[in-house]
Design a protein around this motif. Structure first.
Motif, PDB file in Angstrom:
ATOM      1  N   VAL A  66      -5.724  -5.045  -1.157  1.00  0.00           N
ATOM      2  CA  VAL A  66      -5.059  -3.797  -0.769  1.00  0.00           C
ATOM      3  C   VAL A  66      -4.906  -2.873  -1.973  1.00  0.00           C
ATOM      4  N   LYS A  67      -4.574  -3.438  -3.108  1.00  0.00           N
ATOM      5  CA  LYS A  67      -4.429  -2.624  -4.313  1.00  0.00           C
ATOM      6  C   LYS A  67      -5.742  -1.909  -4.636  1.00  0.00           C
ATOM      7  N   ALA A  93      -1.685   4.625   3.157  1.00  0.00           N
ATOM      8  CA  ALA A  93      -1.338   3.208   3.198  1.00  0.00           C
ATOM      9  C   ALA A  93      -1.985   2.535   4.404  1.00  0.00           C
ATOM     10  N   ALA A 130      -5.641   2.145   3.709  1.00  0.00           N
ATOM     11  CA  ALA A 130      -5.895   1.067   2.746  1.00  0.00           C
ATOM     12  C   ALA A 130      -5.816  -0.294   3.424  1.00  0.00           C
ATOM     13  N   CYS A 185      -6.333   0.849  -2.171  1.00  0.00           N
ATOM     14  CA  CYS A 185      -5.467   1.995  -2.495  1.00  0.00           C
ATOM     15  C   CYS A 185      -6.056   2.806  -3.642  1.00  0.00           C
ATOM     16  N   ALA A 208       0.831  -1.205   0.000  1.00  0.00           N
ATOM     17  CA  ALA A 208       0.000   0.000   0.000  1.00  0.00           C
ATOM     18  C   ALA A 208       0.866   1.255   0.000  1.00  0.00           C
TER      19      ALA A 208
END
Length: 186
Positions: free
Chosen positions: A77-78, A43, A46, A81, A33
């Motif tokens: 997580v992507k 981060a 996220a 983000c 993140a």
């Protein structure tokens, strides 16, 4: 934070599973993140949102082995983000497909790591020719056996949009594989 997350669960077994997941994966999730957002607070947000999503879908995630969970957690997580970055004014007007141009990613994409486990060499070789969202929906649908509704929830899309994405990605894969077959026949 772990205590807060554990308080959201009903059974001791679920709390043990989440504790194990949290301790094994939180650092990797945070580092991924941080690499995407280039901001500590974003981060952390996220990763927090990712753990909330994991708790909301605990039946699916708690049954995965270490490697499977690591691959899927990075995808989660992507997406978290990207959601946070899209809310930022700088990225607000950028279409989702172009957002990845703003993100650094010099390590091997997690989608390729997941696909590498399959025995379908033609599919693996051609997945890199698909756009990011198409790769994600195919992996979520066929590798993790998620429903259109579940995928839509993770990617903030409607189930109908997911259905169309999958249909288009499969058609493109068919064309790419046919092109490969013609190439090898020559």
């Amino acid at each position: 934070m772990l205590l807060l997350y554990c308080a959201m669960l009903d059974t001791e077994h679920e709390r043990d599973e989440l504790t194990k997941i949290y301790e094994e994966h939180k650092h990797a999730m945070f580092m991924y993140a941080l690499k995407m957002t280039k901001d500590n607070e974003l981060a952390e947000d996220a990763v927090h949102n990712a753990f909330l999503s994991i708790i909301n879908h605990k039946e699916k995630y708690f049954s995965l082995n270490h490697k499977e969970f690591r691959c899927l957690s990075v995808v989660i997580v992507k997406n978290k983000c990207i959601d946070l970055l899209r809310k930022e004014k700088h990225y607000a007007q950028v279409p989702f497909e172009e957002l990845e141009l703003y993100l650094d990613g010099d390590e091997e994409p997690i989608e390729e790591q997941v696909i590498a486990k399959t025995t379908y060499i033609d599919i693996r070789n051609n997945m890199k020719n698909l756009d990011e969202i198409s790769r994600q929906v195919l992996i979520m649908k066929y590798y993790f056996d998620m429903s259109y509704k579940e995928i839509g929830k993770e990617l903030n899309m409607t189930p109908k949009h997911i259905d169309i994405r999958i249909m288009r990605a499969k058609e493109k894969m068919r064309k790419l594989i046919k092109m490969d077959e013609k190439y090898y026949e020559q």
